[in-house]
Design an enzyme around this catalytic site. Sequence first.
Site, PDB file in Angstrom:
ATOM      1  N   CYS A  46       0.813  -1.214   0.000  1.00  0.00           N
ATOM      2  CA  CYS A  46       0.000   0.000   0.000  1.00  0.00           C
ATOM      3  C   CYS A  46       0.847   1.265   0.000  1.00  0.00           C
ATOM      4  CB  CYS A  46      -0.965   0.000   1.185  1.00  0.00           C
ATOM      5  SG  CYS A  46      -0.143  -0.106   2.789  1.00  0.00           S
ATOM      6  N   HIS A  90      -1.286   1.059   7.338  1.00  0.00           N
ATOM      7  CA  HIS A  90      -1.873   1.056   6.009  1.00  0.00           C
ATOM      8  C   HIS A  90      -1.834   2.475   5.469  1.00  0.00           C
ATOM      9  CE1 HIS A  90      -4.308  -0.376   2.714  1.00  0.00           C
ATOM     10  NE2 HIS A  90      -5.257   0.494   2.969  1.00  0.00           N
TER      11      HIS A  90
END
Length: 521
Positions: free
Chosen positions: A139, A463
């Site tokens: 990510c 994330h």
Amino acid sequence: MDAPMQLPWYSAGPLPPRTKRRTKRRAVEPSVQDAEIQTTEQNDQARILAGSEITAEQVVTKAPVIKTAPKSWSELLKSATAKNGEASRNGGRHQLNASGIQGYSFTNLPDLLDGYDPFTHATSPLIEPRGLVNKGNMCFMNAVLQLLVYCPPFYNLFDRIGREVRQKMDSKTPLMDAMIMFIREFRLLKTLAASTGKTGERAMQAALELIGETFGPDNIYSSMSGNPRFKVMQRGHQEDAEEFLGFLLDGLHEEFIQAMREGGNTLRTVNNLQAPSESLSATNSDAGTSTAADEWLEVGKKSKTSVTRTAAVMQSPMTRIFGGNVRSILKIGGSRDSVTLEPYQPLQLDIQAPEIRSIVDALRALPEPEVLSDDWVNGKGLKVQATKQVFIETLPPVLILHLKRFLYDNVGGTQKSWKQVGYPLELEIPNEAISPSRRGRLNTKYRLLGVVYHHGLSASGGHYTVDVLRQDGKSWIHLDDTTIEPVDERDVAVAEVDEERRPFVPRPNKLAYILMYGQSA
């Protein structure tokens, strides 16, 4: 959602399991022309790169095509449907005939790089958004790549190289080659509007709702494998987004410098001086040995003199787009001030002081003197105080701000700061942050182009997602790997939080980590 990570760098902790939201806008429906060439993403890309032709019947029965690299950038412009002479995968913007590409004169890479001016490439065409597949803790890369695609001078640079440079691809510029291929994955809305069945403004509005198929940026990752700058990165391990951004821009900068050197172009520093350095984000210690040309005597107010040096960094399109200089002043009691012009990219902001409630406050606080030592021994053998002060000397067309959110604690190790600071859609760099001699001479007005967020509870994983302003300058989208959603600009900018109210403000599920601002006209 990324799996738990094992980090060689600082980052933040994994989120609890959650259900991925579905994309709110439907992917683009294939047109009649697209139906002739549509197959799996892998087959389609291989066919485009090879410049071959596939009929509708062959698409149904053809076995998967093995990907082959294009022999030259001009092959990326060849049509997959030579019958009508349109380039398909790049949005059909180039018309071809038997003699080649119409309307373009080819140039060599060193000359294009040497003459690239980001100020004349401040706008880019509207593109169709595409999500990026996360193949295991990727990510951080997806968020950074999406941020750069929506940076107009960056997009235009690689689009121009792909269109105008007729050269064979080789291993000397693997990052550049991969970035051009990546940029080519995004189709132009102007062409897609013609397939909506509408005309004029209604066609473009319909095209704005289209979302392309997801794909994986595997070529970007593969291009990094042989670069020692990325040797600490391991596939499947989460990394820090800001550090990856720095490595990527530095790697591209080094490839550009090498290409210009081999082309015989005169290499200049960012201050138009000669220097040996090739590192964009180099510090003063690794920016190359200072020469006589890098040092001069500067006379300031009340005829006070100081020795001024410059950290030599060579010019490339990366420095012209993202690079600026700070004036670092070392003051030692009883000695002449020592001034060094140091490159920055990005500009790092400390946000921890209680009085800092916004990035404007952090910029104002940038020049506050930092005490280095109270027992510094000067040239006369006396113990004196040594302080360091930093001002902004030059500003780039695209200003990247890194909010220092990960802090090292001797007891707990690397910790994440959950402090929420405000940042506006329209930013004006405060005068207090600018070198006194440069105030009133710089363009200090910027507009927000993108925000990379960090989600997570700690510095052991996390994330990354990103918000970007589309090229129409009006609409924002939120990209979370393969998920794409529209977002209101009022939900992108963050207001200041008063310190007295901070304990009562709920902890946000995401925090800004990287801000990208484009200079306003």
